[in-house]
Design a protein around this motif. Structure first.
Motif, PDB file in Angstrom:
ATOM      1  N   SER A 154       0.892  -1.121   0.133  1.00  0.00           N
ATOM      2  CA  SER A 154       0.012  -0.014  -0.006  1.00  0.00           C
ATOM      3  C   SER A 154       0.852   1.047   0.090  1.00  0.00           C
ATOM      4  O   SER A 154       1.757   1.214   0.646  1.00  0.00           O
ATOM      5  N   GLY A 196      -6.099  -3.391  -7.524  1.00  0.00           N
ATOM      6  CA  GLY A 196      -5.491  -2.530  -6.433  1.00  0.00           C
ATOM      7  C   GLY A 196      -4.230  -1.484  -7.092  1.00  0.00           C
ATOM      8  O   GLY A 196      -4.026  -0.285  -6.470  1.00  0.00           O
ATOM      9  N   ASP A 217      -3.128  -0.120  -3.512  1.00  0.00           N
ATOM     10  CA  ASP A 217      -4.170  -0.169  -2.621  1.00  0.00           C
ATOM     11  C   ASP A 217      -4.337  -1.566  -2.126  1.00  0.00           C
ATOM     12  O   ASP A 217      -4.856  -2.556  -2.812  1.00  0.00           O
TER      13      ASP A 217
END
Length: 398
Positions: A154, A196, A217
């Motif tokens: 992330s 993501g 993400d």
């Protein structure tokens, strides 16, 4: 340093020059000459032509499909490519991550990635800079947490060149917090199609789409995509950065620009600036030519370790400074020649008709202005000039 060329090397130069004239896709050269922006399709076509010839990876060892050329022949090839007006290869895969993979990667990683890079079937992006961690790269904060046989990633990377073209991105991520900020950094390769991963375009002041922000993400990355050991990413990054910074020189391309400046200056709307009225312009042009000669010799010195299989050293920081400042000096002269004609500026240069509406201004003005704006970033990206000076100072013991 002996820089004389053997008869065999000169024959090789003629072979390369003839190939670019007759076998390289001429439509790509014509697009660049027209001031157009190349598409991914153009870049792939040019690289695959060189790949078919066996010339796409002159710096790779033969064991991995490279040409196995001497440093001299690599220099000659780069020079002739730029003399022909062909685009340089996209460096992220061929010049940056590939040497890391074949030096530090597992056999499975070499088998998985090198062939596709060599055939220009995959494009790569470089995930280094982050908000508040650009030139101070060791301050990066993008996290990768272990979860079984995956990392969960992330964070975000920014100023990511050609991420909108990329199939893969190699990233430096933080896997642990250590007192020394260079520690705890890991080198991960991430498939750009992984859920993501999101690419956000950044349109730069030159009107082009070169850069992007890439957001991660909760991206799950298999551990098999890690290069080398966890926490040693900084070591691999230093290896890569030295190759990156020596690739900035592009002396032949800059000399083509100087030759262009001389030609167009003779037909400047306000008179020949190479004549008696252009003393200041002539001086600036001469200073650039002197700088390029110095840059050429410095590049050859920095590349010399490659002849014995070693990586370029910290001398590459000198090249980064000199090459980027020279690029800015050249494009400033384009702006000076354009004068008031530098004001009209159009962002979209992908189409062959991009000059529509610009018929009354010199042909060089709009692309010259765009180049001027683009090169403003060169003393920042790839390690800011101030950072390179600190590296040089440490090397000198200052």
């Amino acid at each position: 340093m002996n820089i004389s060329m053997s008869a065999e090397d000169e024959a090789f130069r003629q072979e390369v020059r003839a190939w670019f004239r007759s076998e390289y896709p001429q439509a790509i050269i014509a697009k660049l000459a027209n001031g157009q922006t190349l598409t991914k399709t153009d870049l792939v076509a040019g690289e695959q032509a060189m790949s078919a010839k066996g010339w796409l990876a002159p710096g790779w060892p033969k064991d991995y499909g490279g040409a196995g050329w001497s440093v001299t022949r690599r220099f000659i090839f780069d020079e002739e490519l730029e003399n022909a007006g062909a685009p340089n290869v996209s460096p992220m895969g061929l010049l940056y991550v590939a040497p890391v993979i074949y030096t530090f990667g597992t056999q499975a990683q070499k088998d998985r990635w090198l062939g596709d890079i060599l055939a220009s079937r995959t494009f790569w992006a470089q995930g280094y800079s982050e908000p508040e961690a650009g030139s101070d790269l060791a301050s990066l904060r993008m996290r990768a947490e272990r979860d079984g046989d995956h990392y969960v990633v992330s964070g975000e990377k920014i100023w990511t060149s050609d991420a909108h073209y990329a199939d893969w991105i190699f990233c430096l991520v933080r896997t642990s917090d250590e007192p020394k900020k260079q520690a705890g950094i890991t080198f991960l390769c991430i498939d750009m199609t992984t859920p993501g991963v999101a690419v956000k375009p950044i349109i730069t002041i030159d009107g082009g789409h070169h850069l992007n922000r890439v957001v991660f993400d909760q991206v799950r990355v298999p551990m098999e995509n890690r290069i080398g050991e966890e926490g040693l990413g900084w070591t691999y990054a230093r290896h890569l950065l030295n190759h990156e910074r020596t690739s900035y020189a592009h002396v032949a391309a800059k000399r083509r620009q100087v030759a262009s400046l001389k030609e167009i200056s003779r037909a400047a709307p306000w008179g020949d600036l190479l004549g008696e009225a252009g003393g200041a312009f002539r001086r600036k042009l001469a200073e650039v030519e002197i700088t390029l000669t110095s840059l050429e010799f410095t590049t050859l010195r920095a590349l010399a370790p490659l002849a014995s299989g070693e990586a370029p050293g910290d001398e590459s920081s000198i090249i980064k400074i000199a090459a980027t400042e020279a690029a800015q000096a050249v494009t400033e002269l384009y702006l000076e020649l354009a004068g008031p004609y530098a004001q009209p500026f159009f962002a979209d240069r992908y189409g062959p008709d991009w000059r529509a509406g610009l018929e009354t201004i010199p042909a060089f003005a709009a692309p010259g202005t765009a180049s001027y704006f683009f090169t403003r970033a060169q003393t920042i990206y790839g390690g800011a000039t101030e950072v390179q000076k600190n590296i040089i100072a440490r090397q000198l013991g200052i």
